[in-house]
Design an enzyme around this catalytic site. Structure first.
Site, PDB file in Angstrom:
ATOM      1  N   LYS A   1      31.772  51.380   5.939  1.00  0.00           N
ATOM      2  CA  LYS A   1      31.363  52.503   6.771  1.00  0.00           C
ATOM      3  C   LYS A   1      32.493  53.524   6.842  1.00  0.00           C
ATOM      4  O   LYS A   1      33.673  53.161   6.965  1.00  0.00           O
ATOM      5  CB  LYS A   1      31.014  52.019   8.174  1.00  0.00           C
TER       6      LYS A   1
ATOM      7  N   ASP B   1      29.084  54.474   3.505  1.00  0.00           N
ATOM      8  CA  ASP B   1      27.933  54.865   4.316  1.00  0.00           C
ATOM      9  C   ASP B   1      28.424  55.677   5.504  1.00  0.00           C
ATOM     10  O   ASP B   1      29.209  55.187   6.319  1.00  0.00           O
ATOM     11  CB  ASP B   1      27.212  53.603   4.794  1.00  0.00           C
TER      12      ASP B   1
ATOM     13  N   GLU C   1      26.423  57.231   1.013  1.00  0.00           N
ATOM     14  CA  GLU C   1      25.136  56.958   1.663  1.00  0.00           C
ATOM     15  C   GLU C   1      24.972  57.758   2.944  1.00  0.00           C
ATOM     16  O   GLU C   1      25.887  57.860   3.750  1.00  0.00           O
ATOM     17  CB  GLU C   1      25.045  55.461   1.966  1.00  0.00           C
TER      18      GLU C   1
ATOM     19  N   GLU D   1      16.979  55.103   4.286  1.00  0.00           N
ATOM     20  CA  GLU D   1      16.683  54.256   5.438  1.00  0.00           C
ATOM     21  C   GLU D   1      16.097  55.039   6.599  1.00  0.00           C
ATOM     22  O   GLU D   1      15.463  54.455   7.491  1.00  0.00           O
ATOM     23  CB  GLU D   1      17.930  53.515   5.908  1.00  0.00           C
TER      24      GLU D   1
ATOM     25  N   ASP E   1      13.199  51.503   2.803  1.00  0.00           N
ATOM     26  CA  ASP E   1      13.145  50.343   3.690  1.00  0.00           C
ATOM     27  C   ASP E   1      11.679  50.012   3.948  1.00  0.00           C
ATOM     28  O   ASP E   1      10.924  50.851   4.450  1.00  0.00           O
ATOM     29  CB  ASP E   1      13.875  50.699   4.995  1.00  0.00           C
TER      30      ASP E   1
ATOM     31  N   HIS F   1      17.398  49.348   1.995  1.00  0.00           N
ATOM     32  CA  HIS F   1      18.190  49.166   3.202  1.00  0.00           C
ATOM     33  C   HIS F   1      17.738  47.924   3.962  1.00  0.00           C
ATOM     34  O   HIS F   1      16.555  47.726   4.213  1.00  0.00           O
ATOM     35  CB  HIS F   1      18.024  50.411   4.090  1.00  0.00           C
TER      36      HIS F   1
END
Length: 372
Positions: A168, A197, A223, A249, A272, A299
């Site tokens: 992240k 992400d 992401e 997602e 997703d 996701h």
């Protein structure tokens, strides 16, 4: 074929196994609606979806009051027709997360029922492209985790044969994210994927700055760099970034994915199955991405997505985040860093009904149809 005669619905609220933080939120719980549909011949299919801590009661209410009464009496094999009719029955609230999550509960149950009646696993019934898929890990890369722990987890994943790790990003200063990524890259070498992400945390000018830094460290994808509803900004970033942009997602319809693909605003699709409304629209998005020569890396929901990634030719990787261990008897079959799609008929998820009963949220269980 056989008509649906009974529906049994409940919701459990699962506590995440580890602390999960990103640039905009912290996961506090995982509301999981679970549905069993029974047909006139006694066959049963189980479906589910999830939230990350809010909205679960609204999903249950939509299912109980609007969707499930329209499922009773329908032929179970008419999955496309049922999905379309339920979408239009909720036309005033679609497209959106609550409606899509509720549709996914029904759709996954119908697919489970179809596969069980056919005696086939989902990955084969949905396409049968391959029996196993590479896996990357997210659990060791949350935003609050210190650099030394990031490095240790990535090394452990590499040793286990995983294809990569996701980290992240979105610390207050670019230099902080850069230092964390540099440390991990130095430890794992060049032959290991590092994905990042941002969880929609950046403005366009920030995303452009971060993209240049990510390219310096050989990052595999960037992401959710920007708010998901800003397709134009993603298209601009994609044109200027040396790092592939990944989205999906936070998209809730095939048409939203179409807009991204047509405008070349993403290079990796992370559709997703819960948030798109089930397996039926998930497969449409995957094939749409295939037509644009773009990979699918969904996701979350690894217990379901392992079969879907294996079903389609452009399924690239599976995200490893254990989600259902507290209420299932089965686990992801990992062999040398690859996940094998379940061979059992249906979704391949072994539900622990005693554990589900013990963790069912008060007031969330309802039965509709014959014998209710």
């Amino acid at each position: 074929m056989a008509r649906i005669v009974h529906a049994d619905l409940c919701m459990v609220d699962l506590t995440p196994k580890v602390r999960r933080t990103d640039a905009i939120q912290s996961f506090v719980s995982q509301e999981t609606p679970i549905l069993r549909l029974t047909d006139a011949e006694g066959a049963v299919g189980t479906g589910y979806s999830y939230t990350i801590g809010t909205g679960g009661p609204a999903v249950i209410s939509l299912l109980r009051e609007t969707l499930l009464p329209r499922v009773i009496g329908r032929e179970a094999e008419e999955i496309e027709g049922i999905w379309r009719d339920l979408l239009f029955a909720t036309h005033a609230t679609a497209v959106g997360a609550i409606t899509s999550l509720a549709l996914a509960v029904v759709d996954t149950a119908l697919w489970d029922l179809r596969c069980r009646r056919a005696g086939q696993p989902l990955w084969r019934m949905a396409g049968g492209a391959k029996e196993s898929v590479p896996v990357y890990s997210t659990e060791g890369g949350w935003l609050h985790i210190e650099t030394g722990e990031l490095v240790a987890d990535a090394l452990a994943m590499k040793e286990a044969g995983f294809a990569g790790s996701k980290i992240k990003i979105g610390r207050p200063h670019l230099a902080e994210d850069a230092a964390r990524l540099a440390a991990v890259r130095a430890a794992v070498g060049d032959a290991f994927h590092i994905f990042t992400d941002a969880n929609q945390g950046f403005l366009l000018h920030q995303a452009l700055m971060w993209a240049d830094m990510l390219a310096e460290h050989g990052i595999g994808w960037f992401e959710e760099p920007l708010p998901a509803d800003d397709v134009g900004a993603h298209a601009e970033l994609s044109r200027r970034s040396r790092v592939p942009v990944a989205v999906g997602e936070s998209l809730y319809s095939a048409s939203q994915f179409k807009d991204y693909l047509v405008q070349r605003a993403a290079s990796v699709v992370q559709v997703d199955a819960a948030r798109i409304g089930g397996i039926t629209p998930w497969l449409k998005v995957a094939h749409l991405a295939e037509a644009h020569n773009i990979a699918v890396c969904p996701h979350f929901l690894m217990e379901l997505h392992v079969s879907l990634v294996a079903a389609v030719p452009n399924g690239w990787m599976l995200e490893y985040i254990p989600q259902l261990d507290a209420i299932t008897t089965t686990r992801l079959d990992l062999q040398g860093g690859r996940a094998r799609a379940p061979a059992e008929p249906g979704l391949g998820i072994g539900w622990d009904w005693e554990a589900i009963a013990a963790q069912t949220v008060d007031g969330s269980r309802f039965a509709i149809g014959e014998g209710a």
